[in-house]
Scaffold this motif. Structure first.
Motif, PDB file in Angstrom:
ATOM      1  N   LEU A 126       0.834  -1.200   0.000  1.00  0.00           N
ATOM      2  CA  LEU A 126       0.000   0.000   0.000  1.00  0.00           C
ATOM      3  C   LEU A 126       0.870   1.252   0.000  1.00  0.00           C
ATOM      4  O   LEU A 126       2.045   1.212   0.359  1.00  0.00           O
ATOM      5  N   THR A 127       0.275   2.365  -0.376  1.00  0.00           N
ATOM      6  CA  THR A 127       0.959   3.645  -0.223  1.00  0.00           C
ATOM      7  C   THR A 127       0.928   4.029   1.254  1.00  0.00           C
ATOM      8  O   THR A 127       0.084   3.530   2.017  1.00  0.00           O
ATOM      9  N   GLN A 129      -0.205   6.648   2.605  1.00  0.00           N
ATOM     10  CA  GLN A 129      -1.499   7.245   2.924  1.00  0.00           C
ATOM     11  C   GLN A 129      -2.562   6.172   3.146  1.00  0.00           C
ATOM     12  O   GLN A 129      -3.347   6.238   4.103  1.00  0.00           O
ATOM     13  N   ASP A 130      -2.591   5.172   2.247  1.00  0.00           N
ATOM     14  CA  ASP A 130      -3.562   4.085   2.408  1.00  0.00           C
ATOM     15  C   ASP A 130      -3.262   3.264   3.655  1.00  0.00           C
ATOM     16  O   ASP A 130      -4.180   2.802   4.349  1.00  0.00           O
ATOM     17  N   PHE A 133      -4.591   5.050   6.639  1.00  0.00           N
ATOM     18  CA  PHE A 133      -6.048   4.947   6.683  1.00  0.00           C
ATOM     19  C   PHE A 133      -6.477   3.585   7.231  1.00  0.00           C
ATOM     20  O   PHE A 133      -7.394   3.493   8.055  1.00  0.00           O
ATOM     21  N   ARG A 134      -5.813   2.518   6.797  1.00  0.00           N
ATOM     22  CA  ARG A 134      -6.135   1.176   7.294  1.00  0.00           C
ATOM     23  C   ARG A 134      -5.884   1.075   8.800  1.00  0.00           C
ATOM     24  O   ARG A 134      -6.648   0.435   9.529  1.00  0.00           O
TER      25      ARG A 134
END
Length: 275
Positions: A126-127, A129-130, A133-134
């Motif tokens: 994932l990036t 940022q992602d 968020f997770r």
């Protein structure tokens, strides 16, 4: 003969009458007591409304005892996850507390089984940022972000996480991630940093083992804040022989009035400054 027996039978009749009267009196007293202590209390309370006690936030055993002693019939309706109530505590009752209900009314209660288990999500690939968020979805906190070169993962994706995926974690637990810088550079020369962001420049210098020295800021309202305007060591020089690099970075905050005509660039501005 009859005259002699007459007083005797009269005496017998008098005793029987007294006995009957005594039994009637005892029966009457029993009836009065029965009415006073059994029938009338039951009759006067029949259909009477009572205030329902509040058993929320109490241990389930204690809540059930309170309801039973109050003349109600507690029923455990459900057990659910809840972050605000400890396991085994009553989180809801129906009817609501302090409602006026009939004696013997069923009271449905819902009991907490504690906080829902949390599991570490898979962040690799994932990036950043992602990934953050997770983590927030699971009530976790992104702590530190590290950067490494990788021959397998492209630049800008997570290649490692401090806690393995699917591991049970606690709320607000901190997690570190490592982000790929892409393939390692083949040369060990100082890159051209002018025009790049400060964050990018710091990562590139870190990958070469060259620390950033002094960072100064120059008011450039037409440029994106944080853009590199000048580097103290020219591009192409050996990184091995470089102890540190000073940088001048753009800012959109004007200097104080008395220093507005002073330029941090002084004589260091040259054709390398981005347009």
């Amino acid at each position: 003969m009859e005259e002699k027996n007459h007083p005797f039978w009269r005496k017998i009749l008098n005793l029987r009458t007294i006995g009957i009267l005594f039994l009637v009196l005892v029966g009457f007293m029993f009836f009065v007591l029965l009415m006073d202590y059994v029938i009338m209390p039951w009759y006067t309370k029949h259909g009477q409304s009572m205030e329902l006690p509040d058993v929320t936030d109490k241990p389930v055993d204690e809540g059930i005892t309170i309801l039973e002693e109050g003349g109600f019939e507690p029923v455990i309706q459900d057990s659910v996850y809840d972050e605000q109530f400890a396991p085994g505590k009553i989180i809801q009752q129906n009817p609501l507390p302090y409602s006026m209900v009939k004696e013997g009314r069923r009271v449905y209660i819902i009991v907490s089984i504690g906080e829902k288990p949390r599991y570490m999500p898979q962040l690799i690939g994932l990036t950043p940022q992602d990934a953050e968020f997770r983590l927030k979805e699971q009530g976790l906190t992104l702590n530190q972000v590290f950067y490494e070169f990788s021959d397998f993962y492209p630049r800008g994706v997570v290649i490692n996480q401090s806690l393995p995926a699917a591991e049970e974690v606690e709320r607000n637990q901190k997690v570190n991630i490592t982000v790929s810088l892409g393939q390692a550079p083949t040369s060990q020369e100082i890159p051209n940093l002018v025009g790049k962001s400060l964050e990018t420049a710091e990562k590139e210098l870190e990958s070469l083992g060259v620390p950033v020295g002094r960072i100064r800021y120059s008011y450039r309202p037409k440029l994106v804040p944080g853009t590199i305007l000048h580097q103290s060591v020219a591009a192409g020089k050996s990184a091995v022989q470089t102890n540190s690099i000073d940088l001048i970075v753009s800012t959109d905050e004007p200097p104080p009035e008395e220093n507005r005509e002073d330029s941090l660039m002084e004589n260091m501005e040259n054709e390398n400054e981005p347009e």
